[in-house]
Scaffold this active site. Structure first.
Site, PDB file in Angstrom:
ATOM      1  CG  HIS A 189      41.289  45.252  49.107  1.00 33.78           C
ATOM      2  ND1 HIS A 189      41.348  45.462  48.099  1.00 33.78           N
ATOM      3  CD2 HIS A 189      41.589  46.400  49.780  1.00 33.78           C
ATOM      4  CE1 HIS A 189      40.828  46.568  47.533  1.00 33.78           C
ATOM      5  NE2 HIS A 189      41.366  47.432  49.016  1.00 33.78           N
ATOM      6  CG  HIS A 226      34.442  43.825  42.782  1.00 33.17           C
ATOM      7  ND1 HIS A 226      33.937  44.760  42.776  1.00 33.17           N
ATOM      8  CD2 HIS A 226      35.334  44.106  42.426  1.00 33.17           C
ATOM      9  CE1 HIS A 226      34.923  45.752  43.534  1.00 33.17           C
ATOM     10  NE2 HIS A 226      35.553  45.366  43.460  1.00 33.17           N
ATOM     11  CG  ASP A 253      43.041  40.227  42.858  1.00 36.72           C
ATOM     12  OD1 ASP A 253      42.013  41.069  44.503  1.00 36.72           O
ATOM     13  OD2 ASP A 253      43.568  41.556  42.684  1.00 36.72           O
TER      14      ASP A 253
HETATM   15  C1  SDX Z   1      39.361  43.878  45.244  1.00 37.86           C
HETATM   16  O1  SDX Z   1      36.135  46.850  46.467  1.00 37.86           O
HETATM   17  C2  SDX Z   1      36.842  46.776  45.467  1.00 37.86           C
HETATM   18  O2  SDX Z   1      37.049  47.988  44.742  1.00 37.86           O
HETATM   19  C3  SDX Z   1      37.806  46.024  45.714  1.00 37.86           C
HETATM   20  C4  SDX Z   1      39.015  45.880  43.728  1.00 37.86           C
HETATM   21  C5  SDX Z   1      39.943  47.226  44.240  1.00 37.86           C
HETATM   22  O3  SDX Z   1      40.232  47.324  43.071  1.00 37.86           O
HETATM   23  O4  SDX Z   1      39.825  48.107  45.102  1.00 37.86           O
HETATM   24  O5  SDX Z   1      38.151  45.813  43.152  1.00 37.86           O
HETATM   25  C6  SDX Z   1      39.808  44.662  44.701  1.00 37.86           C
HETATM   26  O6  SDX Z   1      39.360  43.100  46.348  1.00 37.86           O
HETATM   27  C7  SDX Z   1      38.676  42.168  44.146  1.00 37.86           C
HETATM   28  C8  SDX Z   1      38.708  41.362  44.981  1.00 37.86           C
HETATM   29  C9  SDX Z   1      39.380  40.314  45.841  1.00 37.86           C
HETATM   30  N1  SDX Z   1      38.773  39.151  45.951  1.00 37.86           N
HETATM   31  C10 SDX Z   1      38.914  38.186  46.145  1.00 37.86           C
HETATM   32  O7  SDX Z   1      38.829  37.720  44.790  1.00 37.86           O
HETATM   33  C11 SDX Z   1      38.055  37.294  47.253  1.00 37.86           C
HETATM   34  C12 SDX Z   1      37.382  36.658  47.101  1.00 37.86           C
HETATM   35  N2  SDX Z   1      35.810  36.915  46.504  1.00 37.86           N
HETATM   36  C13 SDX Z   1      35.317  37.195  47.953  1.00 37.86           C
HETATM   37  O8  SDX Z   1      35.731  37.083  48.660  1.00 37.86           O
HETATM   38  C14 SDX Z   1      33.981  38.286  47.963  1.00 37.86           C
HETATM   39  O9  SDX Z   1      33.774  38.161  46.553  1.00 37.86           O
HETATM   40  C15 SDX Z   1      34.584  39.791  47.798  1.00 37.86           C
HETATM   41  C16 SDX Z   1      34.830  39.722  49.117  1.00 37.86           C
HETATM   42  C17 SDX Z   1      35.221  40.683  46.607  1.00 37.86           C
HETATM   43  C18 SDX Z   1      33.542  40.743  47.819  1.00 37.86           C
HETATM   44  O10 SDX Z   1      31.954  40.109  48.984  1.00 37.86           O
HETATM   45  P1  SDX Z   1      31.016  41.043  49.367  1.00 37.86           P
HETATM   46  O11 SDX Z   1      30.220  42.519  48.439  1.00 37.86           O
HETATM   47  O12 SDX Z   1      30.985  41.489  51.305  1.00 37.86           O
HETATM   48  O13 SDX Z   1      29.780  39.718  49.411  1.00 37.86           O
HETATM   49  P2  SDX Z   1      29.766  38.311  50.050  1.00 37.86           P
HETATM   50  O14 SDX Z   1      30.804  37.937  50.922  1.00 37.86           O
HETATM   51  O15 SDX Z   1      28.761  39.132  51.413  1.00 37.86           O
HETATM   52  O16 SDX Z   1      29.442  37.238  49.798  1.00 37.86           O
HETATM   53  C19 SDX Z   1      28.188  37.286  49.359  1.00 37.86           C
HETATM   54  C20 SDX Z   1      27.794  35.775  48.594  1.00 37.86           C
HETATM   55  C21 SDX Z   1      27.925  34.478  50.371  1.00 37.86           C
HETATM   56  O17 SDX Z   1      27.162  34.026  50.074  1.00 37.86           O
HETATM   57  P3  SDX Z   1      26.228  33.161  50.672  1.00 37.86           P
HETATM   58  O18 SDX Z   1      26.508  34.351  52.369  1.00 37.86           O
HETATM   59  O19 SDX Z   1      25.079  34.968  49.859  1.00 37.86           O
HETATM   60  O20 SDX Z   1      25.003  31.967  50.639  1.00 37.86           O
HETATM   61  O21 SDX Z   1      28.708  35.452  47.639  1.00 37.86           O
HETATM   62  C22 SDX Z   1      29.859  33.974  48.373  1.00 37.86           C
HETATM   63  C23 SDX Z   1      29.247  34.827  50.253  1.00 37.86           C
HETATM   64  O22 SDX Z   1      30.057  33.359  50.590  1.00 37.86           O
HETATM   65  N3  SDX Z   1      30.819  34.606  48.062  1.00 37.86           N
HETATM   66  C24 SDX Z   1      31.258  33.526  46.661  1.00 37.86           C
HETATM   67  C25 SDX Z   1      32.823  34.444  46.546  1.00 37.86           C
HETATM   68  N4  SDX Z   1      32.574  35.544  46.770  1.00 37.86           N
HETATM   69  C26 SDX Z   1      30.887  35.757  47.432  1.00 37.86           C
HETATM   70  N5  SDX Z   1      31.713  32.419  47.460  1.00 37.86           N
HETATM   71  C27 SDX Z   1      32.521  32.151  46.710  1.00 37.86           C
HETATM   72  N6  SDX Z   1      33.394  32.470  45.962  1.00 37.86           N
HETATM   73  C28 SDX Z   1      33.255  33.958  46.269  1.00 37.86           C
HETATM   74  N7  SDX Z   1      34.999  34.122  45.967  1.00 37.86           N
END
Ligand code: SDX
Length: 433
Positions: free
Chosen positions: A267, A306, A362
């Site tokens: 997050h 996201h 971020d």
């Molecule tokens: C913020 O919610 C909000 O609005 C949050 C925010 C706000 O203003 O409040 O926007 C702020 O939190 C932004 C997000 C910051 N986090 C990151 O940058 C961390 C990296 N990103 C993630 O871990 C991920 O993308 C999330 C947590 C942001 C979202 O996760 P989801 O929606 O639960 O998606 P998921 O984990 O189920 O991923 C779906 C697929 C998976 O692969 P498969 O299982 O389908 O093979 O996408 C892949 C994940 O492995 N994946 C990534 C990835 N994010 C998702 N693979 C590599 N790098 C990534 N960053």
């Protein structure tokens, strides 16, 4: 045609007509679907609430497919260009842009509540020099509640407004003093002649000079970053603020819970994780190996992806532009080359394209914070300061929503069936397990 769905329970052959309102079906409608009179009825199961609306809200709209973000209907790009953080905070909390008189009164009230009780400086001394400032912020938000016992009267609109102002006013002071504690420098008290972000820079960076003069580029950059981070509808930390606040917890402790959620690297802690990731990659030539590791599931591309945006995060686009402006003043951050190349490769790589992973808020923000002189541990704190306005808007809306009650989800029980207590002497003999 009607705004309903008709479901047939194939266990009984019965059909049910469920009303559709605002693109949703109330979960409670499924309770009538039973196999017998003493059947509890159906629930809906949605881990991490991926497809569940928890509330009605008029504060922020995100269109994830189109990459749209609006606060109270105003596009984030226009607010970033034309507004100020305090004006946006007013907008989020009150629903309308303030008149000049309303604006000036609001700024005056916030400006005159920036001090924190001296006892908190003693509490701050209880933290090690290398304590993470985000963990300190979580602690001090809770600690602030001990000075304002009347804040528990959350159903009183006047009390809510008083403490909303206090929290928005005191976040920069708390944050700056966490930074000063970590750097072993004396606390700098608020200077009410400065703007919200100018005063924050003053409390962070003033040394021996009699009057701190914030650089206008940095002052405005921080103000725009605060606008971009102010709210984001039902994100993890806003959900925490609503859930804890639904128990009628005071706003300080409700926001302590929200700050704790924001601290997570998935997050708001992602901006810190992005910087550490870029440092770890170290050079553009190491990017292919790093991308390979992402695809192998060894690590994530922090700052990408996201839950809602399946397009470029509009905030990331503004921040990317802001970065170029700041670097003309602070000097180009060498990690920017790695970030730009990483983005270029990821946006053309099937793994990321298929999963609709784009840069989020971020990805670039940390580069600006680092160039402005902030240590990486302060990055999530810089997210929490403006997000307090969003958390408070969501908290206030929850309390005034007649449909809301204490948040208490149900579960699917997967544990043991009923069984009798096993005396200590009889355990581990196979039968108990
Ligand atoms: C913020 O919610 C909000 O609005 C949050 C925010 C706000 O203003 O409040 O926007 C702020 O939190 C932004 C997000 C910051 N986090 C990151 O940058 C961390 C990296 N990103 C993630 O871990 C991920 O993308 C999330 C947590 C942001 C979202 O996760 P989801 O929606 O639960 O998606 P998921 O984990 O189920 O991923 C779906 C697929 C998976 O692969 P498969 O299982 O389908 O093979 O996408 C892949 C994940 O492995 N994946 C990534 C990835 N994010 C998702 N693979 C590599 N790098 C990534 N960053």
């Amino acid at each position: 045609m009607s705004d309903t769905i008709t479901v047939t329970d194939n266990r009984t052959g019965k059909t049910y007509e469920l009303p559709i309102t605002d693109g949703t079906v109330r979960a409670a409608e499924f309770r009538q679907i039973k196999t017998s009179a003493d059947d509890f009825g159906l629930m809906v199961y949605d881990p991490a609430f991926k497809n569940t609306a928890s509330c009605r809200s008029a504060i922020t709209l995100i269109d994830g497919e189109k990459g749209i973000l609006r606060y109270r209907g105003y596009p984030i790009e226009q607010l970033a260009e034309k507004s100020t953080f305090l004006e946006v905070a007013y907008l989020l909390l009150n629903g309308e842009l303030p008149t000049k008189e309303e604006h000036d009164d609001w700024v005056n009230e916030v400006t005159h509540h920036t001090y924190i009780h001296e006892f908190l400086t003693r509490a701050m001394e209880g933290f090690k020099y290398d304590a993470h400032p985000m963990a300190m912020m979580v602690s001090f938000l809770g600690a602030l509640s001990t000075f304002y016992k009347e804040a528990k009267n959350v159903r009183d609109a006047a009390v809510r407004r008083e403490h909303i102002i206090k929290i928005i006013a005191k976040m920069p002071t708390l944050a700056a003093w966490c930074y000063r504690h970590a750097t072993g420098r004396p606390y700098i008290y608020p200077d009410n002649s400065l703007s919200y972000t100018g005063n924050f820079l003053n409390m962070l960076f003033r040394m021996a000079e009699p009057k701190y003069e914030p650089h206008p580029v940095l002052e405005r950059t921080l103000d725009v970053l605060f606008i971009l981070h102010a709210d984001h509808e039902q994100n993890c930390s806003a959900n925490a603020a609503r859930a804890v606040g639904s128990a009628e917890t005071d706003p300080y402790c409700s926001l302590a819970a929200a700050a704790a959620a924001l601290y997570g690297p998935l997050h708001g802690g992602a901006n810190e994780a992005v910087l550490r990731m870029l440092r770890r990659i170290g050079s553009v030539k190491n990017i292919p190996d790093f991308i390979k590791g992402c695809k192998a599931g060894e690590h994530r591309l922090m700052g990408f992806g996201h839950r809602v945006y399946k397009n470029y995060d509009p905030r990331a686009r503004v921040i990317k532009g802001l970065a170029h402006q700041v670097f003309t003043f602070t000097g180009r951050n060498p990690l920017l080359d790695i970030a730009l190349e990483l983005e270029k490769i990821a946006l053309n790589d099937e793994y990321f394209v298929k999963r609709k992973l784009y840069p989020n808020v971020d990805f670039y923000s940390g580069l600006i914070y680092q160039s402005m002189g902030f240590p990486v541990e302060m990055f999530p704190v810089l997210f929490a300061i403006p997000r307090a306005a969003g958390w408070l808007s969501q908290w206030q809306e929850m309390l005034t929503d007649k449909e809301q009650r204490i948040a208490r989800p149900r579960q699917i029980y997967t544990g043991s069936d009923v069984r009798d207590y096993v005396e200590m002497a009889d355990r581990g003999k196979g039968s108990a397990s």
